[in-house]
Write a protein that holds these residues in place. Structure first.
Motif, mmCIF file in Angstrom:
data_model
loop_
_atom_site.group_PDB
_atom_site.id
_atom_site.type_symbol
_atom_site.label_atom_id
_atom_site.label_comp_id
_atom_site.label_asym_id
_atom_site.label_seq_id
_atom_site.Cartn_x
_atom_site.Cartn_y
_atom_site.Cartn_z
ATOM 1 N N ARG A 130 0.854 -1.180 0.000
ATOM 2 C CA ARG A 130 0.000 0.000 0.000
ATOM 3 C C ARG A 130 0.898 1.240 0.000
ATOM 4 O O ARG A 130 1.830 1.328 0.807
ATOM 5 N N LEU A 131 0.610 2.187 -0.877
ATOM 6 C CA LEU A 131 1.347 3.446 -0.875
ATOM 7 C C LEU A 131 0.655 4.435 0.054
ATOM 8 O O LEU A 131 -0.580 4.502 0.082
ATOM 9 N N SER A 132 1.427 5.207 0.803
ATOM 10 C CA SER A 132 0.831 6.286 1.582
ATOM 11 C C SER A 132 0.325 7.343 0.600
ATOM 12 O O SER A 132 0.850 7.463 -0.518
ATOM 13 N N PRO A 133 -0.679 8.138 0.959
ATOM 14 C CA PRO A 133 -1.276 9.093 0.012
ATOM 15 C C PRO A 133 -0.288 10.115 -0.554
ATOM 16 O O PRO A 133 -0.481 10.610 -1.657
ATOM 17 N N TYR A 134 0.761 10.414 0.197
ATOM 18 C CA TYR A 134 1.721 11.437 -0.245
ATOM 19 C C TYR A 134 3.010 10.819 -0.797
ATOM 20 O O TYR A 134 3.995 11.519 -1.023
ATOM 21 N N ALA A 135 3.012 9.498 -1.044
ATOM 22 C CA ALA A 135 4.238 8.834 -1.508
ATOM 23 C C ALA A 135 4.759 9.454 -2.804
ATOM 24 O O ALA A 135 5.937 9.821 -2.908
ATOM 25 N N LEU A 136 3.901 9.583 -3.806
ATOM 26 C CA LEU A 136 4.350 10.119 -5.087
ATOM 27 C C LEU A 136 4.759 11.580 -4.969
ATOM 28 O O LEU A 136 5.690 12.032 -5.646
ATOM 29 N N VAL A 137 4.072 12.338 -4.116
ATOM 30 C CA VAL A 137 4.453 13.736 -3.884
ATOM 31 C C VAL A 137 5.877 13.810 -3.351
ATOM 32 O O VAL A 137 6.692 14.622 -3.810
ATOM 33 N N GLU A 138 6.184 12.965 -2.370
ATOM 34 C CA GLU A 138 7.531 12.967 -1.785
ATOM 35 C C GLU A 138 8.575 12.624 -2.842
ATOM 36 O O GLU A 138 9.646 13.251 -2.898
ATOM 37 N N TYR A 139 8.282 11.638 -3.686
ATOM 38 C CA TYR A 139 9.213 11.273 -4.747
ATOM 39 C C TYR A 139 9.445 12.450 -5.697
ATOM 40 O O TYR A 139 10.579 12.772 -6.060
ATOM 41 N N ILE A 140 8.364 13.107 -6.102
ATOM 42 C CA ILE A 140 8.462 14.187 -7.079
ATOM 43 C C ILE A 140 9.188 15.399 -6.504
ATOM 44 O O ILE A 140 10.019 16.030 -7.181
ATOM 45 N N LEU A 141 8.899 15.745 -5.259
ATOM 46 C CA LEU A 141 9.568 16.892 -4.640
ATOM 47 C C LEU A 141 11.061 16.630 -4.465
ATOM 48 O O LEU A 141 11.890 17.514 -4.685
ATOM 49 N N LYS A 142 11.399 15.420 -4.073
ATOM 50 C CA LYS A 142 12.818 15.060 -3.933
ATOM 51 C C LYS A 142 13.507 15.105 -5.294
ATOM 52 O O LYS A 142 14.639 15.588 -5.417
ATOM 53 N N LEU A 143 12.820 14.643 -6.302
ATOM 54 C CA LEU A 143 13.367 14.639 -7.652
ATOM 55 C C LEU A 143 13.578 16.065 -8.151
ATOM 56 O O LEU A 143 14.555 16.364 -8.838
ATOM 57 N N GLY A 144 12.667 16.970 -7.793
ATOM 58 C CA GLY A 144 12.790 18.359 -8.222
ATOM 59 C C GLY A 144 14.044 19.029 -7.703
ATOM 60 O O GLY A 144 14.648 19.860 -8.386
ATOM 61 N N ASN A 145 14.445 18.647 -6.487
ATOM 62 C CA ASN A 145 15.667 19.223 -5.903
ATOM 63 C C ASN A 145 16.924 18.468 -6.322
ATOM 64 O O ASN A 145 18.036 18.945 -6.097
ATOM 65 N N ASN A 146 16.726 17.281 -6.899
ATOM 66 C CA ASN A 146 17.862 16.442 -7.302
ATOM 67 C C ASN A 146 17.557 15.822 -8.662
ATOM 68 O O ASN A 146 17.270 14.620 -8.771
ATOM 69 N N PRO A 147 17.595 16.629 -9.736
ATOM 70 C CA PRO A 147 17.139 16.152 -11.054
ATOM 71 C C PRO A 147 17.950 15.013 -11.653
ATOM 72 O O PRO A 147 17.479 14.346 -12.568
ATOM 73 N N GLU A 148 19.156 14.760 -11.152
ATOM 74 C CA GLU A 148 19.978 13.680 -11.697
ATOM 75 C C GLU A 148 19.695 12.333 -11.025
ATOM 76 O O GLU A 148 20.321 11.326 -11.345
ATOM 77 N N THR A 149 18.743 12.336 -10.105
ATOM 78 C CA THR A 149 18.427 11.114 -9.351
ATOM 79 C C THR A 149 17.895 10.015 -10.255
ATOM 80 O O THR A 149 17.091 10.265 -11.146
ATOM 81 N N LYS A 150 18.345 8.792 -9.990
ATOM 82 C CA LYS A 150 17.888 7.619 -10.745
ATOM 83 C C LYS A 150 16.978 6.707 -9.922
ATOM 84 O O LYS A 150 16.087 6.067 -10.456
ATOM 85 N N ILE A 151 17.245 6.632 -8.605
ATOM 86 C CA ILE A 151 16.444 5.756 -7.730
ATOM 87 C C ILE A 151 16.149 6.501 -6.434
ATOM 88 O O ILE A 151 17.030 7.132 -5.850
ATOM 89 N N LEU A 152 14.893 6.426 -5.978
ATOM 90 C CA LEU A 152 14.491 6.968 -4.683
ATOM 91 C C LEU A 152 13.821 5.863 -3.881
ATOM 92 O O LEU A 152 13.122 5.014 -4.448
ATOM 93 N N TYR A 153 14.023 5.876 -2.578
ATOM 94 C CA TYR A 153 13.342 4.900 -1.723
ATOM 95 C C TYR A 153 13.013 5.540 -0.389
ATOM 96 O O TYR A 153 13.703 6.446 0.078
ATOM 97 N N GLY A 154 11.916 5.102 0.211
ATOM 98 C CA GLY A 154 11.498 5.629 1.501
ATOM 99 C C GLY A 154 11.480 4.552 2.566
ATOM 100 O O GLY A 154 11.916 3.416 2.345
ATOM 101 N N ASP A 155 10.960 4.902 3.727
ATOM 102 C CA ASP A 155 10.816 3.947 4.818
ATOM 103 C C ASP A 155 9.504 3.183 4.630
ATOM 104 O O ASP A 155 8.666 3.537 3.803
ATOM 105 N N ASP A 156 9.314 2.133 5.417
ATOM 106 C CA ASP A 156 8.070 1.373 5.320
ATOM 107 C C ASP A 156 7.677 0.804 6.671
ATOM 108 O O ASP A 156 8.440 0.872 7.639
ATOM 109 N N ASP A 157 6.487 0.259 6.727
ATOM 110 C CA ASP A 157 6.019 -0.415 7.941
ATOM 111 C C ASP A 157 5.016 -1.489 7.544
ATOM 112 O O ASP A 157 4.808 -1.759 6.357
#
Length: 290
Positions: A159-186
């Motif tokens: 299950r994705l948290s409701p803001y998962a994609l937002v977090e990915y996109i915002l992180k990508l905006g500050n780091n445009p050369e990023t290839k892989i992003l990962y978060g925490d889980d439970d």
């Protein structure tokens, strides 16, 4: 001697003439190999208090999130691939809902299945096939049908948290050369009660080679995924661990970033995330060790 317990070793150096010289001694304790676990020791009640205090966005924060998204000039296309042929396909409805509930909306969800199904949201597509249900096989098949900037791979247990994609996109905006992003889980129980948070570290290539602490859900550049040839379909190894190990060789460390937020929940009743398959882990390590 072999076996468990304390072992005393004498260490000798052998000269060219064959003479042995004692250079030191060591005492070792030989014990069974421990099982590797990502289960948290955090009290579930305390964790859920933390969720209520710090994680759930207020109405004002929801407006701020919407504003941040609308102000972005670039809105990458995200292709989310869900293995609907998984043995746990009866849980697929919850996974679909977690994607539809995302604050970020420029995504398409591709669900592999035996039959062609229709969904109310036109961003949800069915990919019919007769291939085996193995995650790596289904994901590799679906990735050839998807045209996106970034990919996410899910099973019905996720299950994705409701803001998962937002977090990915915002992180990508500050780091445009990023290839892989990962978060925490439970883990999430049927009914929504959450336990066992796994708070991860930033990229550690040596640790990742030994143990896939990143997990099975990550955000990856589709071009990179294609360059790496997708997931291994060898049933003897862990396809996620193998893929990430190969990705760290291809990418610079600054191109693989961690987001310190709980972005994924795994259904607890079916979770296998707490104990690793040590045999697969060892074979994966041997295949990818430098």
């Amino acid at each position: 001697k072999t076996g468990k317990g304390f072992k005393f070793f004498r260490i000798y150096a052998k000269a060219k003439n064959g003479k042995l010289t004692l250079v030191g001694c060591r005492l070792f304790l030989v014990s069974p190999a421990p099982q590797i676990s990502l289960s948290s020791q955090i009290d579930p009640e305390e964790y859920n208090k933390w969720i209520d205090l710090y994680e759930k966005p207020s109405p004002a924060e929801k407006i701020k999130i919407t504003t941040l998204i609308s102000q972005r000039k670039l809105k990458p296309k995200i292709g989310i691939i869900l293995n609907g042929k998984s043995p746990y396909s009866d849980l697929v409805t919850g996974t679909i809902k977690s994607v539809i509930d995302q604050y970020y909306t420029n995504w398409k969800l591709f669900i592999t299945s035996v039959d062609t199904n229709s969904y109310d949201d036109n961003r949800v597509k069915s990919l019919q096939n007769r291939l085996i249900s193995q995650d790596s096989v289904q994901f590799n098949f679906a990735s050839t049908k998807v045209d996106a900037d970034f990919l996410i791979f899910l099973t019905p247990k996720d299950r994705l948290s409701p803001y998962a994609l937002v977090e990915y996109i915002l992180k990508l905006g500050n780091n445009p050369e990023t290839k892989i992003l990962y978060g925490d889980d439970d883990h999430i129980h049927l009914g929504g009660y959450r336990t066992n948070p796994h708070f991860k570290s930033k990229l550690d290539k040596i640790r990742l080679l030994n143990l896939n602490y990143i997990g099975e859900v990550f955000f990856i550049n589709q071009e990179l995924f294609n360059q790496l040839g997708g997931f291994s379909e060898d049933e003897l190894i862990d396809p996620y661990h193998d893929f990430l190990s190969r990705a760290t060789v291809k990418c610079k460390s600054e191109q693989i970033l961690h987001i310190p937020r709980v972005l994924t929940h795994r259904v607890e009743i079916l979770s296998q995330n707490n104990i690793f398959d040590n045999k697969k882990r060892e074979l994966t390590l041997k295949r990818n060790i430098p």
